[in-house]
Design a protein around this motif. Structure first.
Motif, PDB file in Angstrom:
ATOM      1  N   GLN A  52      68.705   2.737 -66.341  1.00  0.00           N
ATOM      2  CA  GLN A  52      69.890   2.032 -66.808  1.00  0.00           C
ATOM      3  C   GLN A  52      70.481   2.604 -68.091  1.00  0.00           C
ATOM      4  N   ARG A  90      65.937   7.401 -61.680  1.00  0.00           N
ATOM      5  CA  ARG A  90      67.148   6.678 -62.081  1.00  0.00           C
ATOM      6  C   ARG A  90      66.787   5.607 -63.085  1.00  0.00           C
ATOM      7  N   ALA A 124      66.163  -2.101 -56.015  1.00  0.00           N
ATOM      8  CA  ALA A 124      67.456  -2.656 -56.407  1.00  0.00           C
ATOM      9  C   ALA A 124      67.889  -2.119 -57.766  1.00  0.00           C
ATOM     10  N   ALA A 125      66.946  -1.972 -58.684  1.00  0.00           N
ATOM     11  CA  ALA A 125      67.278  -1.441 -60.009  1.00  0.00           C
ATOM     12  C   ALA A 125      67.745   0.008 -59.915  1.00  0.00           C
ATOM     13  N   GLU A 126      67.116   0.794 -59.055  1.00  0.00           N
ATOM     14  CA  GLU A 126      67.518   2.195 -58.900  1.00  0.00           C
ATOM     15  C   GLU A 126      68.906   2.325 -58.286  1.00  0.00           C
ATOM     16  N   GLU A 127      69.251   1.423 -57.372  1.00  0.00           N
ATOM     17  CA  GLU A 127      70.574   1.474 -56.741  1.00  0.00           C
ATOM     18  C   GLU A 127      71.683   1.208 -57.749  1.00  0.00           C
ATOM     19  N   ASP A 128      71.404   0.382 -58.748  1.00  0.00           N
ATOM     20  CA  ASP A 128      72.403   0.024 -59.753  1.00  0.00           C
ATOM     21  C   ASP A 128      72.295   0.855 -61.023  1.00  0.00           C
ATOM     22  N   ALA A 129      71.477   1.882 -61.012  1.00  0.00           N
ATOM     23  CA  ALA A 129      71.241   2.693 -62.205  1.00  0.00           C
ATOM     24  C   ALA A 129      72.494   3.453 -62.619  1.00  0.00           C
ATOM     25  N   ASP A 130      72.662   3.607 -63.921  1.00  0.00           N
ATOM     26  CA  ASP A 130      73.817   4.309 -64.469  1.00  0.00           C
ATOM     27  C   ASP A 130      73.542   5.784 -64.746  1.00  0.00           C
ATOM     28  N   THR A 189      78.039   7.841 -62.634  1.00  0.00           N
ATOM     29  CA  THR A 189      79.468   7.641 -62.412  1.00  0.00           C
ATOM     30  C   THR A 189      80.267   8.923 -62.614  1.00  0.00           C
TER      31      THR A 189
END
Length: 59
Positions: free
Chosen positions: A38, A36, A21-27, A56
């Motif tokens: 944050q 990946r 889950a943390a990797e999916e939301d990584a910036d 992004t």
């Protein structure tokens, strides 16, 4: 002994789910090893490469 194995498996499953889950939301991500994270790093904490980019900005 079966209790500790069962709890150990549950803990490992939780850990893997949380990391996923943390990797999916990584910036940010490393273009070399695809790690990946944050926060921005000058070098990848996994492989040491300097190919860290914003996720992004790739889209």
């Amino acid at each position: 002994m079966g209790f500790f194995r069962r709890v150990g498996r549950q803990v490992e499953q939780f850990k893997q789910t949380a990391e996923g889950a943390a990797e999916e939301d990584a910036d940010y991500r490393c273009q070399t090893c695809d790690a990946r994270f944050q926060s921005h790093h000058d070098q990848c904490p996994e492989c040491g490469a300097e190919n860290v980019v914003s996720v992004t900005s790739e889209n």
